[in-house]
Scaffold this motif. Sequence first.
Motif, PDB file in Angstrom:
ATOM      1  N   THR A 114      51.222 -73.811 -91.809  1.00  0.00           N
ATOM      2  CA  THR A 114      50.239 -73.132 -92.585  1.00  0.00           C
ATOM      3  C   THR A 114      51.080 -71.917 -92.408  1.00  0.00           C
ATOM      4  O   THR A 114      50.807 -71.419 -93.787  1.00  0.00           O
ATOM      5  CB  THR A 114      49.137 -74.012 -92.332  1.00  0.00           C
ATOM      6  OG1 THR A 114      48.569 -75.170 -92.322  1.00  0.00           O
ATOM      7  CG2 THR A 114      48.146 -72.974 -93.650  1.00  0.00           C
ATOM      8  N   ALA A 115      51.041 -71.721 -91.845  1.00  0.00           N
ATOM      9  CA  ALA A 115      51.905 -70.327 -90.670  1.00  0.00           C
ATOM     10  C   ALA A 115      52.813 -69.574 -91.906  1.00  0.00           C
ATOM     11  O   ALA A 115      52.754 -68.704 -92.651  1.00  0.00           O
ATOM     12  CB  ALA A 115      51.417 -69.407 -89.922  1.00  0.00           C
ATOM     13  N   ILE A 137      42.698 -83.979 -88.563  1.00  0.00           N
ATOM     14  CA  ILE A 137      44.152 -84.005 -88.545  1.00  0.00           C
ATOM     15  C   ILE A 137      43.891 -84.011 -90.601  1.00  0.00           C
ATOM     16  O   ILE A 137      44.905 -82.983 -91.291  1.00  0.00           O
ATOM     17  CB  ILE A 137      44.620 -84.580 -88.367  1.00  0.00           C
ATOM     18  CG1 ILE A 137      44.715 -84.303 -86.347  1.00  0.00           C
ATOM     19  CG2 ILE A 137      46.241 -85.030 -88.461  1.00  0.00           C
ATOM     20  CD1 ILE A 137      45.556 -85.191 -85.593  1.00  0.00           C
ATOM     21  N   ALA A 138      43.374 -84.860 -91.316  1.00  0.00           N
ATOM     22  CA  ALA A 138      43.293 -85.270 -92.062  1.00  0.00           C
ATOM     23  C   ALA A 138      42.479 -84.385 -93.196  1.00  0.00           C
ATOM     24  O   ALA A 138      43.661 -84.219 -94.524  1.00  0.00           O
ATOM     25  CB  ALA A 138      42.762 -87.247 -92.425  1.00  0.00           C
ATOM     26  N   GLN A 139      41.761 -84.136 -92.256  1.00  0.00           N
ATOM     27  CA  GLN A 139      40.887 -82.656 -93.614  1.00  0.00           C
ATOM     28  C   GLN A 139      41.860 -81.261 -93.611  1.00  0.00           C
ATOM     29  O   GLN A 139      42.006 -80.765 -95.122  1.00  0.00           O
ATOM     30  CB  GLN A 139      40.015 -81.978 -93.383  1.00  0.00           C
ATOM     31  CG  GLN A 139      39.030 -83.589 -93.184  1.00  0.00           C
ATOM     32  CD  GLN A 139      37.393 -82.934 -92.178  1.00  0.00           C
ATOM     33  OE1 GLN A 139      37.713 -82.097 -91.542  1.00  0.00           O
ATOM     34  NE2 GLN A 139      36.083 -83.533 -92.506  1.00  0.00           N
ATOM     35  N   GLU A 140      43.057 -81.192 -92.771  1.00  0.00           N
ATOM     36  CA  GLU A 140      43.925 -79.835 -93.073  1.00  0.00           C
ATOM     37  C   GLU A 140      45.335 -80.427 -93.091  1.00  0.00           C
ATOM     38  O   GLU A 140      45.596 -78.660 -93.417  1.00  0.00           O
ATOM     39  CB  GLU A 140      43.345 -78.927 -91.215  1.00  0.00           C
ATOM     40  CG  GLU A 140      42.093 -79.000 -90.814  1.00  0.00           C
ATOM     41  CD  GLU A 140      42.079 -78.638 -89.219  1.00  0.00           C
ATOM     42  OE1 GLU A 140      42.693 -78.452 -88.632  1.00  0.00           O
ATOM     43  OE2 GLU A 140      40.194 -78.555 -88.909  1.00  0.00           O
ATOM     44  N   ALA A 141      45.843 -81.347 -92.678  1.00  0.00           N
ATOM     45  CA  ALA A 141      47.263 -80.804 -93.158  1.00  0.00           C
ATOM     46  C   ALA A 141      47.668 -81.331 -94.486  1.00  0.00           C
ATOM     47  O   ALA A 141      48.601 -81.250 -94.706  1.00  0.00           O
ATOM     48  CB  ALA A 141      47.046 -82.967 -92.585  1.00  0.00           C
ATOM     49  N   ARG A 142      46.732 -81.350 -95.122  1.00  0.00           N
ATOM     50  CA  ARG A 142      46.931 -81.631 -96.470  1.00  0.00           C
ATOM     51  C   ARG A 142      48.055 -80.438 -97.288  1.00  0.00           C
ATOM     52  O   ARG A 142      49.152 -79.457 -97.332  1.00  0.00           O
ATOM     53  CB  ARG A 142      46.308 -81.552 -97.463  1.00  0.00           C
ATOM     54  CG  ARG A 142      45.630 -83.070 -97.558  1.00  0.00           C
ATOM     55  CD  ARG A 142      44.722 -83.341 -98.716  1.00  0.00           C
ATOM     56  NE  ARG A 142      44.345 -84.829 -99.199  1.00  0.00           N
ATOM     57  CZ  ARG A 142      43.137 -85.356 -98.111  1.00  0.00           C
ATOM     58  NH1 ARG A 142      42.471 -84.255 -97.197  1.00  0.00           N
ATOM     59  NH2 ARG A 142      42.771 -86.173 -98.168  1.00  0.00           N
ATOM     60  N   SER A 143      47.486 -78.851 -96.214  1.00  0.00           N
ATOM     61  CA  SER A 143      48.171 -77.672 -97.289  1.00  0.00           C
ATOM     62  C   SER A 143      49.146 -77.609 -95.835  1.00  0.00           C
ATOM     63  O   SER A 143      50.163 -76.699 -96.323  1.00  0.00           O
ATOM     64  CB  SER A 143      47.205 -76.719 -97.020  1.00  0.00           C
ATOM     65  OG  SER A 143      46.366 -76.358 -95.871  1.00  0.00           O
ATOM     66  N   ALA A 144      49.461 -78.823 -95.601  1.00  0.00           N
ATOM     67  CA  ALA A 144      50.546 -77.624 -94.213  1.00  0.00           C
ATOM     68  C   ALA A 144      52.117 -78.976 -94.374  1.00  0.00           C
ATOM     69  O   ALA A 144      52.545 -78.676 -93.730  1.00  0.00           O
ATOM     70  CB  ALA A 144      49.646 -77.575 -92.908  1.00  0.00           C
ATOM     71  N   GLY A 145      52.470 -79.511 -95.499  1.00  0.00           N
ATOM     72  CA  GLY A 145      52.827 -80.677 -95.216  1.00  0.00           C
ATOM     73  C   GLY A 145      53.192 -81.569 -94.528  1.00  0.00           C
ATOM     74  O   GLY A 145      54.226 -81.755 -93.670  1.00  0.00           O
ATOM     75  N   VAL A 146      51.866 -81.998 -93.890  1.00  0.00           N
ATOM     76  CA  VAL A 146      51.915 -83.478 -93.324  1.00  0.00           C
ATOM     77  C   VAL A 146      51.388 -84.131 -94.212  1.00  0.00           C
ATOM     78  O   VAL A 146      50.048 -83.881 -94.213  1.00  0.00           O
ATOM     79  CB  VAL A 146      51.224 -82.761 -92.021  1.00  0.00           C
ATOM     80  CG1 VAL A 146      51.488 -84.184 -91.089  1.00  0.00           C
ATOM     81  CG2 VAL A 146      52.299 -81.699 -90.709  1.00  0.00           C
ATOM     82  N   SER A 147      51.155 -85.076 -94.181  1.00  0.00           N
ATOM     83  CA  SER A 147      50.795 -86.512 -94.206  1.00  0.00           C
ATOM     84  C   SER A 147      50.264 -88.265 -92.923  1.00  0.00           C
ATOM     85  O   SER A 147      51.047 -88.241 -91.983  1.00  0.00           O
ATOM     86  CB  SER A 147      51.626 -87.526 -95.083  1.00  0.00           C
ATOM     87  OG  SER A 147      52.066 -86.906 -96.593  1.00  0.00           O
TER      88      SER A 147
END
Length: 682
Positions: free
Chosen positions: A348-349, A399-409
């Motif tokens: 994300t950073a 993980i499910a709540q935060e991954a969307r904005s990090a390019g992770v599914s």
Amino acid sequence: MSQLTPEQLIEEQLRAAQGGGGVIEYLLHRLKPHLPPWLTGIGTGLVSWPAHWYWSDNAAATAGLTLASVALTGATWAAGKSTTAQRRLHSTVTVAVGSGWFTAAAIAGPDAGPLAGLYFIGSPALALSWNIRQILRRNPDSPAGADGGIWEKVGLAKTLTTKAEAAPNKATIGYQLPRGELTNDDVSKSLPKIASALDVPPNAVRYSPDPDSASRGEITIVPRDLLKNTIPCPGPSHAGGSIASAVHVGIYEDGTIAVLFFPGDPEASRNAMMLLVMGMTGSGKSEGGITALAEILTRRDVIVWASDPAKAEQTLGPLLPALDWAALDMASTKAMLAALHTVIPARTAWLAKYGYKQWEPACAEVQADGSPGMPYLVAWFEEAAKTMRETDEDVFTGIAQEARSAGVSLVVSMQRASHTQVSTDTRASLGSSWCHGVRGERDAEFALDSEVLDAGAAPHVWKDKKPGYSYLVANGTPETLWATPLRDYLTGREYLEWVVVAFADVRAAIDPVTAQAATKAAGRHYTQRTRHQLPGTTDSQPTQEDTAMPTRTHATTDEQGLSLAPHDGYDEDEDLDGIDPEQELPHPTTVVHFGERPPAQPKIQLTPKQARQAMEDLLAKFEAEGRTIVSPADFMEHCDRHGRSRSWVSGQVAQFVISGRLAETEETGVYRILRADEDEAA
């Protein structure tokens, strides 16, 4: 043409599904409802001849026929009491005229006096009167008509049929409920009764309520199961393309391709995929997941982390060489979870640093300042129930709540996402679901929303009897398809190995940011993870620390504070005292003569097209020799002569299987040659 009732519409679809065609057959089908009056008239005329022969001189028979005619006419009038006055009168007149003529013909003879003329005039006239009545039963000019038959049967009396459309193996019926008396919820509860009334499977009837009305909607009926035959994977849909393109996983019963979208798309108002895959043992859940993973591994800008602490290599085995990280035991799985918690903020950073609000294909390219790009990350957890039992039921929630904005599914696959195994927060965070056959309706509620079940989705009907059947409720899937069954593509082992080998040079390597964050959180579980060999190779594959992490001579600390220890090898500070680099080497004392190397077999330099043709010719040669069974080893001895590697030959054998030239047998690695006449018969 008059509007068809739902029963007639389904009859049309059943006839079409059985392959009916041709002008004559079509005309006969349309005339069939109008034939009974004509057949009755013809039958009455034919039977009158033997009746006259038996009863012409019998006074008792004459009296009996007369009484029977009167009694039959009276019975018809009495029986018509519950129907309309017109139908009662029409039926009574028809019976009176028909029975009266038959009595006279049986006594005097069908050709006596005016009887013959009355028959040839009266019989067609009566038959046509009933045909006209049948045609005028519905008003084709009316925009909505009440179909008292089926609607009353299923408890939806006074419902109007607003439209009736037919497509191949599909009928769509629009309805208007009586306002203030019934709602769309009543239609949902009546779906099993509608299926029973139409004599179709329970999950063949589905409905779509009108979002702008509580009393209008459409019912869709699919009479025949067109998914009963397995559907082999047609191959990569976007070979070498971006993971942002749709991932093809199966086909719906109407021929629409079922797809998954993993990265989000702001223009399409679609979030990144967080997916729950569910299905009981034998439902084809794992096979569907493998099909999706194989499709993902043909893309250029994505890496996959996968975990299966329960079955280890049994499910993921063929794809292991293509995975960046495979956690096949609980210790590695826990390390992977810890790594994801650290990787997400690091990614994300990085995205924020380069001005990205969320991952997009441009992120995987080299950035303007020369920094390497960041591929998309898919974290796939097979048999996740074991992981949650041995860690925490909320282990995937953050993980499910935060991954969307990090390019992770995140993909969580399990047999039953019950309340005892998965927390409510986790299920709410997994916004998409891919549900295969389940044991009961209660289990279906763990994966599918009540609106989808009310619309006709019924995975509990399949159980484990129809592997590969599923429902997909996911980002990017139209709501009209949520309750429509699909069948997953089936992928054989040879196809999976071909994907691993053929796209080895296409797949992305892990980016430094993700690699360093994973190393910091997982330590040796990541840096010393097993790197599996490509099929058909014997050389050991390099570890990830050799290919993705920088090597340094001395222990240093990078920008994020990650300590990197010195690697093994030459140390410039090593003590070299006692070695004189100017000293001459001693003279040899023994000379050993080796035999001359035999001349090498000349290699034939072939283009890729010529090499593929050589494989085709070799298979044709095997077939000409009368061979029916082959294995990759039969082709391997020719790979050196063609100037191709063994892995390339294995990929070509897989292509033969996909194209239908070879068929898999019960023995692994052994194939049956399919002749041309077999293909035609199939």
